[in-house]
Write a protein that holds these residues in place. Structure first.
Motif, short mmCIF file in Angstrom:
data_model
loop_
_atom_site.label_atom_id
_atom_site.label_comp_id
_atom_site.label_asym_id
_atom_site.label_seq_id
_atom_site.Cartn_x
_atom_site.Cartn_y
_atom_site.Cartn_z
N HIS A 178 30.15 39.13 36.23
CA HIS A 178 29.49 40.31 36.76
C HIS A 178 28.58 39.92 37.91
N TRP A 179 28.15 40.94 38.66
CA TRP A 179 27.19 40.73 39.73
C TRP A 179 26.39 42.00 39.93
N PHE A 180 25.32 41.89 40.70
CA PHE A 180 24.42 43.02 40.92
C PHE A 180 24.55 43.49 42.37
N VAL B 286 23.83 39.86 44.25
CA VAL B 286 23.24 38.81 43.41
C VAL B 286 24.26 38.52 42.31
N VAL B 287 24.74 37.29 42.28
CA VAL B 287 25.86 36.91 41.42
C VAL B 287 25.38 35.97 40.32
N SER B 288 25.64 36.31 39.09
CA SER B 288 25.29 35.43 37.96
C SER B 288 26.34 34.33 37.82
N LEU B 289 25.86 33.10 37.70
CA LEU B 289 26.71 31.95 37.38
C LEU B 289 26.30 31.48 35.99
N ILE B 290 27.12 31.78 35.01
CA ILE B 290 26.73 31.61 33.61
C ILE B 290 27.33 30.32 33.06
N GLU B 291 26.45 29.42 32.65
CA GLU B 291 26.88 28.15 32.06
C GLU B 291 27.07 28.27 30.55
N VAL C 144 25.03 46.94 37.92
CA VAL C 144 25.98 45.92 37.46
C VAL C 144 27.39 46.29 37.89
N ARG C 145 28.08 45.30 38.48
CA ARG C 145 29.50 45.43 38.79
C ARG C 145 30.24 44.34 38.01
N THR C 146 31.20 44.75 37.21
CA THR C 146 31.91 43.78 36.38
C THR C 146 33.13 43.24 37.12
#
Length: 323
Positions: free
Chosen positions: A3-5, A12-17, A288-290
């Protein structure tokens, strides 16, 4: 969940570990007995079966037509760490980064909100900086603390991540000290938030369609929204951390601003409301954009929607060229 904002001309892009790191309540908050009737003790915040708090390990890209910033860098791959969940990880972070279509040379700058092990690791590989052209911004007081005897003692519980994830950046001449309220990009500025660590900051990101505050570790879990006075075992200055948290919650509750604490459950972004029993948190679904964010496709969509900034991507300059 990828997802991103969407902030209009900024993403704004989440990079999830790790999207579900389970932690004993007493490890972070000694003596805490969660109120199982309250919202922070239910999914997605609390795993009832394991009786553990749910945390996310993530960092962020701030993307525009003008530049690409990395805000924090998670644990990173192949690092020796004391916590089993952090030790010798596969390269999840880089896989997430590359899936956006970006490459390391595309990053204009890296911003460290603070220098804890789960915020710096992916910035180096084999003790070499990953982002070859990017200055790495940090508050000087933060770096000096972790380089001191007190900081060294605090790192004994984690492994010496300064040696493998921060000092190589300094030695390469890419570590830059900035003021805690510095402008760090065309769309990003720091917000002072010392307490959790001596040079801790948030990052405010402004786009044409909205603003978010990347709140870092000013709070780790929803229990701190309900109880702002509650600092973690790992806060260097617990009293200052609580004051920062209280002021931040008061600000965002009054303004309706969206903020994104790093370790909140996916999708992490939300708004704070004042309730009868204290503050409540509502996820900001409107931003939020998935799905997988792809940088060049997104740039094309900006042109189609007429939201693209004035600087074409071919004209993007590196921070190193800006002095």
């Amino acid at each position: 969940m990828a997802h991103w904002f969407d902030l209009g001309d900024v993403a704004v892009v989440s990079l999830i570990e790790d999207d579900r790191l389970l932690i004993e309540p007493g490890e972070f908050f000694p003596g805490l007995e969660p109120d199982l009737a309250d919202w922070y003790a239910r999914e997605p915040w609390f795993d009832r079966a394991a009786e553990k708090l749910v945390f996310v390990i993530q960092s962020f890209l701030v993307c525009s037509a003008d530049e690409v910033l990395v805000v924090d860098a998670c644990v990173g791959a192949g690092k020796d760490r004391q916590r089993p969940e952090f030790d010798q990880l596969p390269d999840r972070w880089r896989q997430q980064f590359l899936a956006t279509g970006l490459r390391e040379a595309d990053v204009d700058a890296v911003v460290f909100t603070h220098l804890h092990t789960d915020h710096v690791g992916a910035a180096t590989a084999q003790r070499e900086p990953v982002f070859p052209h990017a200055p790495h911004f940090v508050v000087e007081q933060e770096f000096r603390y972790w380089s001191s005897e007190a900081g060294g003692a605090a790192m004994r519980r984690t492994g010496d991540y300064l040696a493998d994830s921060v000092l190589p950046i300094e030695q390469a001449g890419q570590l830059r000290f900035v003021a805690p309220d510095a402008v760090v990009g065309r769309h990003a500025e720091l917000v002072p938030a010392a307490g959790h660590t001596p040079g801790n900051v948030c990052v405010r990101v402004r786009g044409s369609a909205g603003t978010v505050l990347l709140a870092g570790d000013t709070m780790h879990h929803g229990v701190q929204i309900r109880h702002p006075e509650l600092s973690t075992r790992y806060c260097v200055e617990p009293g200052a951390a609580a004051r920062v948290r209280g002021a931040l919650l008061d600000e965002v509750a009054g303004s309706g601003a969206v903020f994104v604490p790093t370790h909140f459950p996916v999708p992490s972004a939300g708004r704070v409301r004042r309730g009868q029993a204290g503050y409540d948190f509502e996820f900001a679904a409107d931003l939020v954009r998935t799905g997988q964010f792809r940088y060049r496709e997104w740039l094309g969509s900006l042109v189609t929607l007429g939201r693209r900034g004035s600087a074409p991507v071919a004209a993007r300059s590196q921070w190193a060229d800006r002095g």
